[in-house]
Design an enzyme around this catalytic site. Structure first.
Site, PDB file in Angstrom:
ATOM      1  N   HIS A 165       0.833  -1.205   0.000  1.00 51.24           N
ATOM      2  CA  HIS A 165       0.000   0.000   0.000  1.00 51.24           C
ATOM      3  C   HIS A 165       0.869   1.256   0.000  1.00 51.24           C
ATOM      4  O   HIS A 165       1.719   1.439   0.869  1.00 51.24           O
ATOM      5  CB  HIS A 165      -0.946  -0.013   1.209  1.00 51.24           C
ATOM      6  CG  HIS A 165      -1.989  -1.080   1.088  1.00 51.24           C
ATOM      7  ND1 HIS A 165      -2.450  -1.807   2.159  1.00 51.24           N
ATOM      8  CD2 HIS A 165      -2.662  -1.520  -0.011  1.00 51.24           C
ATOM      9  CE1 HIS A 165      -3.378  -2.669   1.733  1.00 51.24           C
ATOM     10  NE2 HIS A 165      -3.520  -2.519   0.421  1.00 51.24           N
ATOM     11  N   GLU A 168       1.874   3.608   2.979  1.00 52.06           N
ATOM     12  CA  GLU A 168       2.391   2.962   4.186  1.00 52.06           C
ATOM     13  C   GLU A 168       3.924   2.948   4.161  1.00 52.06           C
ATOM     14  O   GLU A 168       4.584   1.909   4.199  1.00 52.06           O
ATOM     15  CB  GLU A 168       1.743   1.578   4.318  1.00 52.06           C
ATOM     16  CG  GLU A 168       0.220   1.724   4.455  1.00 52.06           C
ATOM     17  CD  GLU A 168      -0.566   0.422   4.366  1.00 52.06           C
ATOM     18  OE1 GLU A 168       0.034  -0.663   4.461  1.00 52.06           O
ATOM     19  OE2 GLU A 168      -1.816   0.496   4.191  1.00 52.06           O
ATOM     20  N   HIS A 299       2.516  -3.796   6.856  1.00 49.23           N
ATOM     21  CA  HIS A 299       1.567  -2.715   6.548  1.00 49.23           C
ATOM     22  C   HIS A 299       1.593  -1.718   7.699  1.00 49.23           C
ATOM     23  O   HIS A 299       2.224  -1.946   8.727  1.00 49.23           O
ATOM     24  CB  HIS A 299       0.143  -3.269   6.412  1.00 49.23           C
ATOM     25  CG  HIS A 299      -0.079  -4.063   5.174  1.00 49.23           C
ATOM     26  ND1 HIS A 299      -0.827  -3.614   4.115  1.00 49.23           N
ATOM     27  CD2 HIS A 299       0.369  -5.298   4.828  1.00 49.23           C
ATOM     28  CE1 HIS A 299      -0.838  -4.528   3.162  1.00 49.23           C
ATOM     29  NE2 HIS A 299      -0.123  -5.558   3.569  1.00 49.23           N
ATOM     30  N   GLU A 372       0.567  -4.962  11.081  1.00 53.13           N
ATOM     31  CA  GLU A 372       0.155  -3.560  10.950  1.00 53.13           C
ATOM     32  C   GLU A 372       1.006  -2.780  11.944  1.00 53.13           C
ATOM     33  O   GLU A 372       0.845  -2.936  13.148  1.00 53.13           O
ATOM     34  CB  GLU A 372      -1.329  -3.401  11.284  1.00 53.13           C
ATOM     35  CG  GLU A 372      -2.266  -4.118  10.326  1.00 53.13           C
ATOM     36  CD  GLU A 372      -2.569  -3.302   9.071  1.00 53.13           C
ATOM     37  OE1 GLU A 372      -1.981  -2.216   8.887  1.00 53.13           O
ATOM     38  OE2 GLU A 372      -3.399  -3.760   8.274  1.00 53.13           O
TER      39      GLU A 372
HETATM   40  O1  0X9 Z   1      -6.766  -3.968   4.358  1.00 57.24           O
HETATM   41  C1  0X9 Z   1      -5.611  -4.401   4.285  1.00 57.24           C
HETATM   42  O2  0X9 Z   1      -5.106  -4.849   3.266  1.00 57.24           O
HETATM   43  C2  0X9 Z   1      -4.736  -4.388   5.540  1.00 57.24           C
HETATM   44  N1  0X9 Z   1      -4.954  -3.197   6.288  1.00 57.24           N
HETATM   45  S1  0X9 Z   1      -4.381  -1.780   5.696  1.00 57.24           S
HETATM   46  O3  0X9 Z   1      -4.835  -0.703   6.570  1.00 57.24           O
HETATM   47  N2  0X9 Z   1      -2.800  -1.788   5.765  1.00 57.24           N
HETATM   48  O4  0X9 Z   1      -4.816  -1.641   4.359  1.00 57.24           O
HETATM   49  C3  0X9 Z   1      -5.149  -5.534   6.427  1.00 57.24           C
HETATM   50  C4  0X9 Z   1      -5.001  -6.836   5.793  1.00 57.24           C
HETATM   51  C5  0X9 Z   1      -5.290  -7.891   6.762  1.00 57.24           C
HETATM   52  N3  0X9 Z   1      -5.995  -8.942   6.181  1.00 57.24           N
HETATM   53  C6  0X9 Z   1      -5.384  -9.939   5.527  1.00 57.24           C
HETATM   54  N4  0X9 Z   1      -4.100  -9.905   5.355  1.00 57.24           N
HETATM   55  N5  0X9 Z   1      -6.093 -10.944   5.098  1.00 57.24           N
HETATM   56 ZN    ZN Z   2      -1.746  -1.859   4.052  1.00 56.73          ZN
END
Ligand code: 0X9
Ligand code: ZN
Ligand code: CA
Ligand code: CA
Length: 424
Positions: A165, A168, A299, A372
């Site tokens: 992303h 990030e 992330h 995260e």
């Molecule tokens: O939505 C996402 O891709 C991630 N959060 S973010 O705020 N960095 O965009 C979380 C992903 C978690 N879920 C999985 N990895 N399945």
């Molecule tokens: Zn992300």
């Protein structure tokens, strides 16, 4: 005020911080939904006398300074077009890199330079390779760190990925931290030395170089998440972490709409960037056995350690039996204890389909976690924490990163089932 502005732009040019790129009329098209009304800096050539200056000023653009027949102006895209129509050559002055206050972050060029330096300084244990090119043609670096680094040895392999992303940016710093940790502490810290000697460590510092550069264009943040591929209806960007090929688009954990922040793309692996990493991961199958055993996909933000699946709320699902679920949860808990994050199954945050960790686990059997990172809450900077936190917030994941590499030999050890699942 004017003198100061002149001195500043001269200093920026001298420091190589400002580059000149031709105005792309398509960028300024009001039909382009990406188009922002914000004014930008331009350089106008052929500004020789008072009449020139007044003609340019008459378009509404602000003349900030005039040096050697070139005017530095601040203008909206419409004003810039008017100046062009008057017959002047207009060049967009694009401030490069992060906003000055966040210069401690690495933009793409700075990241590449740091990786090149590290590879040169540690040629026996580190190689800088390439995954291939992003949509806009940027090289996607791939780092390997191990003893006998040019050989493919029979050692557990571990993967750390960052920056799916765009906004990030702290995750790129995390990857650079890991590069420095494993190279600079080799031969000094016995634990690091042991890991580098007994593992093959893969680091992908920048999964989304196009989005990352777009997010800081003009020296301002753009709150950009996706890649920069045209998505249809004049919109750009696929959410790379919804573009992976396991349960793609299955469960309302992504969007089929091009303008959406979680647009999953027209089909799984439609993004060049996810294709590149997929092909690399598939290339690590030797004799039908995936060599990569464990992974972290970094992330921001929320301070969480997440494990599969993201597509379903159920703790167990096809490919994820009770022992596997317990291993994920136990190991996730161990990792989270080391960095103070909250451990949970990925779907407890919200359902995500087509994410990398679901694909890595379900199709490759990789013990894959999403981290995260900092901050835990939006009031501490959200996606844009100040550069002053980089050192502390990357070092915070030292222990978890090392633990994951150590458990890469047999993650089932965390539930005491290594005899059953990892017989030797
Ligand atoms: O939505 C996402 O891709 C991630 N959060 S973010 O705020 N960095 O965009 C979380 C992903 C978690 N879920 C999985 N990895 N399945
Ligand atoms: Zn992300
Ligand atoms: Ca080795
Ligand atoms: Ca190997």
């Amino acid at each position: 005020m004017l003198a100061l502005a002149v001195a500043r732009s001269v200093a920026l040019v001298a420091a190589g911080l400002v580059t000149l790129v031709a105005v792309n009329p398509a960028d300024a098209s009001p039909t382009n939904p990406e188009y922002s009304q914000n004014s930008a800096s331009y350089v106008v050539a052929g500004v020789n006398d008072y009449a020139d200056r007044n003609r340019i000023g008459g378009t509404g653009a602000a003349i900030d300074s005039v040096v050697n027949g070139r005017a530095n102006v601040t203008a909206t895209p419409e004003e810039a077009r008017r100046i062009q129509r008057l017959g002047y050559r207009v060049i967009r002055a694009q401030t490069e890199g992060f906003p000055a206050a966040d210069a401690g972050y690495h933009d793409y060029a700075e990241m590449m330079a740091e990786l090149d330096r590290a590879a040169k300084a540690h040629p026996t244990i580190m190689r800088k390779l390439s995954l291939g090119k992003s949509y806009e043609g940027r090289d996607m670096p791939l780092i390997k760190i191990s003893d006998n680094v040019t050989e493919d040895e029979d050692e557990p392999e571990v993967l750390y990925g960052a920056h799916q992303h765009a906004r990030e940016h702290l995750t790129v710093e995390m990857a650079l931290y890991l590069v420095r940790l494993f190279t600079e502490q080799y031969g000094k810290d016995p634990r690091i030395t042991r890991l580098v000697n007994s593992r093959e460590i893969w680091i992908v510092p920048d999964m989304n170089p196009d989005g990352g550069e777009y997010d800081i264009v003009g020296g301002q943040y753009h709150n950009w998440r996706k890649n920069r591929q045209p998505a249809g209806d004049g919109y750009r960007g696929v959410d790379l972490n919804r573009n992976w090929g396991y349960k793609f688009g299955c469960c309302q954990g992504s969007s089929p709409v091009a303008s959406s922040e979680t647009y999953h793309g027209p089909r799984a692996f439609s993004a060049p960037e996810t294709q590149r990493l997929r092909d690399f991961v598939l290339s690590r199958r030797v004799g039908g056995v995936q060599q990569i055993r464990a992974a972290i996909d970094f992330h921001t933000y929320s301070e969480l350690v997440l494990w599969p699946y993201g597509y379903t709320e159920r703790p167990s699902a096809p490919g994820l039996g009770q022992d596997q679920q317990r291993t994920f949860a136990t190991l996730g808990g161990i990792l989270a204890k080391s960095n103070g994050y909250t451990p949970e199954q990925s779907s407890s945050l919200y359902i995500t389909d087509g994410s990398i960790i679901d694909w890595l686990w379900a199709t490759q059997g990789v013990w894959a976690f999403t981290f995260e990172m900092y901050p835990g809450s939006p009031d501490k900077g959200g996606f844009y924490p100040p550069a002053s936190v980089i050192a502390e917030q990357t070092a915070r994941n030292r222990e978890a990163s090392l633990l994951l590499a150590e458990y890469a030999d047999c993650a089932y050890r965390v539930i005491g089932k290594q005899q059953q699942y990892c017989p030797r």
